[in-house]
Design a protein around this motif. Structure first.
Motif, PDB file in Angstrom:
ATOM      1  N   ILE A  91       0.511  -2.689  16.578  1.00  0.00           N
ATOM      2  CA  ILE A  91       1.514  -3.164  15.625  1.00  0.00           C
ATOM      3  C   ILE A  91       2.906  -3.174  16.276  1.00  0.00           C
ATOM      4  O   ILE A  91       3.229  -2.287  17.049  1.00  0.00           O
ATOM      5  CB  ILE A  91       1.512  -2.273  14.346  1.00  0.00           C
ATOM      6  N   GLY A 130       0.834  -1.205   0.000  1.00  0.00           N
ATOM      7  CA  GLY A 130       0.000   0.000   0.000  1.00  0.00           C
ATOM      8  C   GLY A 130       0.862   1.245   0.000  1.00  0.00           C
ATOM      9  O   GLY A 130       2.084   1.171   0.157  1.00  0.00           O
ATOM     10  N   ARG A 131       0.177   2.353  -0.188  1.00  0.00           N
ATOM     11  CA  ARG A 131       0.886   3.638  -0.178  1.00  0.00           C
ATOM     12  C   ARG A 131       0.156   4.595   0.734  1.00  0.00           C
ATOM     13  O   ARG A 131      -1.068   4.609   0.780  1.00  0.00           O
ATOM     14  CB  ARG A 131       0.890   4.246  -1.576  1.00  0.00           C
ATOM     15  N   ASP A 176      -5.272   9.607  15.107  1.00  0.00           N
ATOM     16  CA  ASP A 176      -5.771   9.387  13.745  1.00  0.00           C
ATOM     17  C   ASP A 176      -6.441   8.011  13.684  1.00  0.00           C
ATOM     18  O   ASP A 176      -6.262   7.265  12.724  1.00  0.00           O
ATOM     19  CB  ASP A 176      -4.585   9.481  12.772  1.00  0.00           C
ATOM     20  N   MET A 189      -2.500   0.611  13.968  1.00  0.00           N
ATOM     21  CA  MET A 189      -1.232   1.011  13.353  1.00  0.00           C
ATOM     22  C   MET A 189      -1.283   2.443  12.852  1.00  0.00           C
ATOM     23  O   MET A 189      -2.242   3.148  13.085  1.00  0.00           O
ATOM     24  CB  MET A 189      -0.903   0.079  12.205  1.00  0.00           C
ATOM     25  N   ASP A 190      -0.231   2.837  12.157  1.00  0.00           N
ATOM     26  CA  ASP A 190      -0.054   4.161  11.560  1.00  0.00           C
ATOM     27  C   ASP A 190      -0.013   5.267  12.612  1.00  0.00           C
ATOM     28  O   ASP A 190      -1.005   5.945  12.886  1.00  0.00           O
ATOM     29  CB  ASP A 190      -1.153   4.451  10.519  1.00  0.00           C
ATOM     30  N   LEU A 240       8.062  -3.719  10.184  1.00  0.00           N
ATOM     31  CA  LEU A 240       6.892  -3.911  11.051  1.00  0.00           C
ATOM     32  C   LEU A 240       6.318  -5.319  10.927  1.00  0.00           C
ATOM     33  O   LEU A 240       6.546  -6.011   9.921  1.00  0.00           O
ATOM     34  CB  LEU A 240       5.788  -2.929  10.641  1.00  0.00           C
ATOM     35  N   GLU A 241       5.560  -5.682  11.918  1.00  0.00           N
ATOM     36  CA  GLU A 241       4.769  -6.902  11.875  1.00  0.00           C
ATOM     37  C   GLU A 241       3.870  -6.849  10.633  1.00  0.00           C
ATOM     38  O   GLU A 241       3.255  -5.811  10.363  1.00  0.00           O
ATOM     39  CB  GLU A 241       3.910  -6.874  13.129  1.00  0.00           C
ATOM     40  N   LEU A 242       3.817  -7.934   9.893  1.00  0.00           N
ATOM     41  CA  LEU A 242       2.989  -7.954   8.677  1.00  0.00           C
ATOM     42  C   LEU A 242       1.539  -8.286   9.037  1.00  0.00           C
ATOM     43  O   LEU A 242       1.269  -9.290   9.701  1.00  0.00           O
ATOM     44  CB  LEU A 242       3.524  -9.008   7.699  1.00  0.00           C
ATOM     45  N   SER A 282       4.471   7.695   2.447  1.00  0.00           N
ATOM     46  CA  SER A 282       5.155   6.417   2.614  1.00  0.00           C
ATOM     47  C   SER A 282       4.764   5.402   1.553  1.00  0.00           C
ATOM     48  O   SER A 282       3.767   5.569   0.848  1.00  0.00           O
ATOM     49  CB  SER A 282       4.776   5.831   3.979  1.00  0.00           C
TER      50      SER A 282
HETATM   51  P1  ATP Z   1      -1.031   8.105   5.556  1.00  0.00           P
HETATM   52  O1  ATP Z   1       0.360   7.707   5.942  1.00  0.00           O
HETATM   53  O2  ATP Z   1      -1.056   9.163   4.519  1.00  0.00           O
HETATM   54  O3  ATP Z   1      -1.915   8.383   6.735  1.00  0.00           O
HETATM   55  P2  ATP Z   1      -1.888   5.412   5.275  1.00  0.00           P
HETATM   56  O4  ATP Z   1      -2.329   5.332   6.681  1.00  0.00           O
HETATM   57  O5  ATP Z   1      -2.759   4.725   4.303  1.00  0.00           O
HETATM   58  O6  ATP Z   1      -1.708   6.906   4.817  1.00  0.00           O
HETATM   59  P3  ATP Z   1       0.464   3.774   5.642  1.00  0.00           P
HETATM   60  O7  ATP Z   1       0.404   3.553   7.106  1.00  0.00           O
HETATM   61  O8  ATP Z   1       1.777   4.128   5.080  1.00  0.00           O
HETATM   62  O9  ATP Z   1      -0.412   4.936   5.125  1.00  0.00           O
HETATM   63  O10 ATP Z   1      -0.079   2.502   4.933  1.00  0.00           O
HETATM   64  C1  ATP Z   1      -0.290   2.409   3.553  1.00  0.00           C
HETATM   65  C2  ATP Z   1      -1.014   1.110   3.276  1.00  0.00           C
HETATM   66  O11 ATP Z   1      -0.110   0.027   3.510  1.00  0.00           O
HETATM   67  C3  ATP Z   1      -2.187   0.900   4.200  1.00  0.00           C
HETATM   68  O12 ATP Z   1      -3.360   1.214   3.550  1.00  0.00           O
HETATM   69  C4  ATP Z   1      -2.140  -0.563   4.573  1.00  0.00           C
HETATM   70  O13 ATP Z   1      -3.091  -1.275   3.814  1.00  0.00           O
HETATM   71  C5  ATP Z   1      -0.748  -1.028   4.167  1.00  0.00           C
HETATM   72  N1  ATP Z   1       0.000  -1.375   5.389  1.00  0.00           N
HETATM   73  C6  ATP Z   1       0.552  -0.512   6.271  1.00  0.00           C
HETATM   74  N2  ATP Z   1       1.171  -1.163   7.274  1.00  0.00           N
HETATM   75  C7  ATP Z   1       0.991  -2.490   7.032  1.00  0.00           C
HETATM   76  C8  ATP Z   1       1.358  -3.688   7.724  1.00  0.00           C
HETATM   77  N3  ATP Z   1       2.051  -3.652   8.852  1.00  0.00           N
HETATM   78  N4  ATP Z   1       0.991  -4.861   7.180  1.00  0.00           N
HETATM   79  C9  ATP Z   1       0.284  -4.899   6.027  1.00  0.00           C
HETATM   80  N5  ATP Z   1      -0.107  -3.816   5.335  1.00  0.00           N
HETATM   81  C10 ATP Z   1       0.235  -2.615   5.818  1.00  0.00           C
END
Ligand code: ATP
Length: 393
Positions: A111, A20-21, A173, A193-194, A127-129, A25
């Motif tokens: 996470i 994902g994006r 968030d 997460m995030d 990170l943990e998947l 990131s």
């Molecule tokens: P922003 O950073 O702009 O708030 P976001 O929350 O979508 O956007 P990320 O946390 O970078 O950004 O995650 C991007 C995508 O990657 C997510 O939508 C998620 O589906 C996937 N992702 C993030 N972390 C993991 C993880 N640990 N395992 C599996 N997929 C992940």
């Protein structure tokens, strides 16, 4: 050169699919190289998510900081006057993740961070998947579900929040997209997460999560008052309302009107789908969505609440209309997120007008416009300095 400075992500991980994006990131799946060499069969433990937080050019990281496992790394210091917004986000996420590792991990519902690498492209968080998908995606994959199932979700989020809040971390968030299932099994834990916009008590930053949807944002965050653990509880109240009705509590035709409704705590249970929902669930939502922060239950209170522990949550399946509405809500959200992501990553789309219309308003707040301006600044910088090809796809 110290030992840590020679560690390279590519020495230790094979980076495979893009998962994902985010705004700042890219997240990719990684496989531990040692497990490939040793033909280790336990793939779950050897597959990770690698979140690369991209740094803009133009600043020199100051002195070394200790990472959680004692390695020295050069990470940027927190000085909002000298660093750009994405550097600020990048730094913030690392500070918060480090605090999580020190004070929270391992926790079933938060996470886990395994490692951190840094190179010219930015910082890579290992990170943990979570391969089980987003919260709402899994819910809508079922035809119908019960209050009891929703209570299990709320219990898991509350458990993660209780641990974070105990460590003085406020997520800031919290939304369904930031809650992912660890795996696809029926009993999979849900992970929060995030932490890009989160805060720790001794580390206050100026970034407010007002870019994109305001559905989950508390009145105090909207009015720029103090954002605290109670603000996360508001967001959880919004998630719970959506889980039980398929719709967000504060709806309006313009963003401005929606903001006013949030600030006034103006929501109701008038939709017919609420008729069969237990009093206990509605009472809990009303408390979580109290405009006065002190009236909201804490995450620890929630873990003792009769509905959250399942005692008063109904086991009968809810109206199928709830799933239908949630499907529609989720699809709209995804479309909007994809459109915004494509605008943010496309060089053609540097025009404010297009993004503003995507965000659905001529009615943006000053704050949102400021956030847009910062995003555009970042896109412009990307255009000039992009080095990671994945960001330019
Ligand atoms: P922003 O950073 O702009 O708030 P976001 O929350 O979508 O956007 P990320 O946390 O970078 O950004 O995650 C991007 C995508 O990657 C997510 O939508 C998620 O589906 C996937 N992702 C993030 N972390 C993991 C993880 N640990 N395992 C599996 N997929 C992940």
């Amino acid at each position: 050169m110290s030992r840590i400075e020679r560690r390279k992500l590519s020495d230790d991980y094979e980076v495979v699919d893009v998962l994902g994006r985010g705004g700042f990131s890219i997240v990719r799946k990684g496989i531990r190289k040692s497990s490939i060499r040793e033909k280790n069969q336990n793939q779950n433990q050897n597959q990770v998510a690698i979140k690369t937080l991209r740094r803009l050019g133009g600043y020199t990281p100051p002195g070394p900081l200790q990472t959680y496992h004692g390695h020295k790394k050069r990470l940027p210091s927190w000085n909002q006057n000298q660093i750009s917004i994405s550097d600020a986000l990048l730094t913030n996420e690392i500070v918060v993740m480090r605090r999580i590792v020190e004070k929270v991990s391992p926790h079933t519902n938060v996470i886990n961070l395994y490692d951190v690498y840094e190179d010219v492209d930015g910082v890579h968080l290992v990170l943990e998947l979570c391969s089980g998908g987003e919260l709402f995606d899994r819910i809508i994959a079922q035809e119908r579900y019960s209050e009891f199932e929703a209570s299990v979700v709320v219990q898991q989020i509350a458990s993660g929040l209780a641990a974070l809040h105990k460590a003085n971390i406020v997520h800031r968030d919290l939304k369904p997209e930031n809650c992912l299932f660890l795996d696809s099994s029926a009993r999979s834990p849900l992970k929060i997460m995030d932490f890009g916009l989160s805060s720790v008590e001794d580390h206050t930053d100026p970034i407010i999560a007002l870019f994109g949807s305001i559905d989950y944002v508390s009145p105090e965050a909207l009015s720029r008052r103090e954002v605290s653990a109670a603000s996360d509880m508001w967001s959880l109240g919004v998630i719970l309302y959506i889980l039980l009705s398929g719709c967000p509590p504060f709806t309006a035709s313009t963003n401005r009107e929606k903001q006013q409704r949030i600030l006034a705590g103006d929501f109701n249970f008038e939709d017919p789908t609420w008729k069969t929902i237990s009093f206990s669930a509605k009472d809990l939502i009303s408390r979580l969505l109290s405009v006065e922060t002190y009236k909201r239950p804490t995450a620890s209170d929630l873990l003792k609440h009769p509905w959250v522990i399942g005692d008063s949550a109904k086991e009968e399946l809810m109206d199928s209309e709830v799933v239908t509405k949630l499907q529609r809500f989720n699809a709209r959200r995804k479309l909007r997120a994809a459109a915004i992501a494509s605008v943010l990553s496309s060089k053609v789309a540097l025009r404010t007008k297009r993004l503003k219309s995507l965000l659905g308003s001529n009615d943006l707040t000053t704050e949102e416009i400021e956030n847009l301006r910062l995003h555009f600044k970042r896109i412009c910088a990307n255009g000039e300095n992009a080095t990671l090809s994945e960001f330019e796809e």
